[in-house]
Design an enzyme around this catalytic site. Structure first.
Site, PDB file in Angstrom:
ATOM      1  N   SER A   1      11.796 -25.101  -7.668  1.00 53.68           N
ATOM      2  CA  SER A   1      12.581 -23.865  -7.662  1.00 53.68           C
ATOM      3  C   SER A   1      12.605 -23.174  -9.024  1.00 53.68           C
ATOM      4  CB  SER A   1      13.985 -24.123  -7.105  1.00 53.68           C
ATOM      5  OG  SER A   1      14.781 -24.866  -7.957  1.00 53.68           O
TER       6      SER A   1
ATOM      7  N   ASP B   1       1.236 -16.900 -15.333  1.00 52.80           N
ATOM      8  CA  ASP B   1       0.629 -15.657 -14.856  1.00 52.80           C
ATOM      9  C   ASP B   1       0.511 -14.619 -15.969  1.00 52.80           C
ATOM     10  OD1 ASP B   1       0.391 -16.740 -12.376  1.00 52.80           O
ATOM     11  OD2 ASP B   1       1.742 -15.358 -11.354  1.00 52.80           O
TER      12      ASP B   1
ATOM     13  N   LYS C   1       9.052 -25.472  -3.854  1.00 50.51           N
ATOM     14  CA  LYS C   1      10.349 -25.050  -3.299  1.00 50.51           C
ATOM     15  C   LYS C   1      10.557 -23.586  -3.696  1.00 50.51           C
ATOM     16  CE  LYS C   1      14.981 -24.776  -2.923  1.00 50.51           C
ATOM     17  NZ  LYS C   1      15.805 -23.654  -3.400  1.00 50.51           N
TER      18      LYS C   1
END
Length: 531
Positions: free
Chosen positions: A375, A386, A400
């Site tokens: 999470s 990224d 998750k």
């Protein structure tokens, strides 16, 4: 109302429902039937649960499905009692014989669904001595456990006691700031938090608490110890302490009076590794970002221009608050998307962007993850990866990729409901997919020399195309193939840290890991050259 990650969700309650509930409660019309059970309070409780799920949950689940699933749990309290469903009615049965029938409300009349649920529970109490003997909270817990069974595995009900502990972990509590473990002699202090009441009172790691306000500590359970150490802010607790003496095997006794203060569990630990700042982040609560920022400043002051980079160890970090994941990412990012969330509720569509004031933009960032990084930890890893700001090392993460919101119930319990999925800056959903590291270490079985050799040859490095590929979450084959690229591992061994250190010490290798694996043609040429 609080997000299981963060934020503020504004719901428009059903006015008629609230008026009915408030009037009923104010009139005192409810009747307690023993063990604290009150039918009107139960109507309010069940109706609140139905409203929350109906308004917030990521999928539209019929209230009839929720109610039937919840009422079936009465069978676990008394196996002779069962609830069955027929067209437009529920049946309450005892020993297989129908004893009551209930017409079902039309549509999503929350108040009427709360009423019929409470009525069936009340009638089952009248028919069954076992259910009558069950306390109010036990019945609430059973019905709510059944109510959330049609939902996903991350939605859950917490009893008032569990909810208080959850809130303490998220928001803090009145305490003294120590981590403890029970031993035969009493309660051993494993760690004293920085700038805590315990530190200010002079307590040290490995002190042993032998008495709390005059009560011998060996007589207390862990729950009783925690309860006695916590308390209202500004109050005091007196501890009998045994401290290891200068001569091995000796102890000295002292009494320490500690004033309780607001404590938020510590989630960030800092260690200097040569000229690298290593941070172990165990979760994301309300103090995580500020604590990390302070420790980053400490590392910067200690090492100055010698600072070679940062290692953020998020291995086995189960996550926490969304806003903290955003703030932690924002410490290193000067611009760009951090994460976005999307669900059924209009307020679930949110976009979180980096501000133009990255506090620590200079040195490289290495992020360690494993199969239990989940999470909020995955949000940080994906955001730094990224953007190119961070390089991720380890194994594929848990996957998750959903956001939960936490809603307090009338009994002070909590409903945690999934209300959105989150998406990495490149656009892919992290749910079930997880984060694919730049550098995969899970295939090497912890063999450091082999791992470093493979790393130097570029064999452990993945390509940006692979890392940012969106995977259909319903396509089990595609998911399995993706996750097999760097199989999940729960390892916390030193190999990942050594790999991160190697990358920080070798700028060429670091750049290679950031750009991605070479093309197939390039690798074939390298193989021919090696021959």
């Amino acid at each position: 109302m609080r997000f299981g990650f963060s934020g503020h969700l504004r719901l428009t309650p059903l006015a008629g429902l609230l008026l009915f509930l408030l009037a009923a409660c104010a009139s005192g019309a409810g009747q307690q039937n023993g063990n604290g059970y009150d039918e009107v309070a139960a109507r309010y409780m069940f109706a609140t649960g139905y409203q929350d799920i109906n308004a917030v949950y990521i999928q539209d689940i019929p209230i009839e499905t929720l109610a039937f699933s919840g009422l079936q749990k009465l069978h676990e309290v008394d196996p002779t009692i069962s609830v069955t469903r027929k067209p437009e009615r529920f049946l309450l049965n005892q020993e297989g014989e129908t004893i009551s029938r209930y017409e079902l409300p039309k549509g999503n009349r929350i108040d009427l669904w709360g009423k019929v649920t409470a009525q069936i529970v009340d009638d089952s109490r009248k028919a069954s001595p076992k259910i009558a003997e069950a306390g109010r909270e036990q019945l609430y817990e059973k019905v709510f456990e059944g109510m959330i069974e049609p939902l996903d595995g991350y939605s859950r009900y917490a009893t008032p006691e569990e909810a208080r502990e959850n809130r303490a972990n998220r928001d803090g509590f009145g305490g003294i700031g120590v981590r403890i473990q029970l031993i035969d002699k009493g309660v051993e202090i494993v760690n004293v938090m920085d700038d805590s009441p315990a530190e200010r009172a002079g307590l040290d790691d490995w002190d042993v608490i032998v008495g709390i306000d005059g009560v011998p500590a060996p007589e207390l359970s862990q729950e009783e110890v925690v309860s006695r150490l916590r308390g209202p802010l500004g109050t005091h607790v007196t501890l009998g302490i045994e401290r290891p003496g200068r001569v091995e095997g000796t102890w000295r006794s002292l009494e320490v009076k500690v004033e309780r203060a607001h404590i938020v569990p510590q989630t960030v630990e800092y260690e200097r590794l040569d000229n690298v700042a290593y941070f172990r982040i165990s979760g994301f609560n309300h103090d995580t970002a500020e604590t990390l920022k302070a420790k980053l400043e400490q590392a910067k002051d200690e090492m100055g221009n010698r600072l070679e980079g940062y290692i953020l160890d998020l291995r086995s970090n189960p996550g926490g608050l969304l806003d903290q994941a955003v703030f932690v990412s924002d410490l290193f990012l000067g611009e760009g998307r951090i994460v976005s969330t999307h669900g059924r509720h209009p307020d679930s569509h949110q976009y979180f962007e980096a501000r133009d004031d990255a506090h620590f933009p200079e040195a490289p960032v290495l992020v360690l993850i494993n199969g239990s990084s989940a999470s909020a930890a995955e949000i940080v890893a994906a955001a730094l990866q990224d953007s190119g700001r961070g390089i991720v090392v380890g194994s594929n993460s848990y996957g998750k990729g959903t956001v939960q919101t936490v809603l307090r119930l009338p009994n002070e319990g909590e409903l945690t409901l999934t209300w959105a999925t989150f998406h990495a800056p490149a656009g892919y959903s992290l749910d079930r997919r997880g984060v694919l590291p730049n550098v995969c270490t899970s295939r090497q079985d912890g063999d450091l020399q082999e791992t470093l050799s493979q790393l130097s040859g570029g064999r452990l490095i993945s390509s940006p195309h692979l890392r940012q590929r969106d995977i259909d979450r319903e396509n089990e084959l595609a998911l399995a193939e993706f996750r097999s690229i760097c199989p999940t591992s729960d390892s916390l061994n030193e190999t990942d840290i050594e790999v991160a250190m190697k990358l920080l010490q070798d700028p060429g290798l670091l750049s290679h890991a950031r750009r991605g694996a070479p093309s197939t043609a390039q690798r074939m040429a390298e193989d021919r050259t090696a021959e």
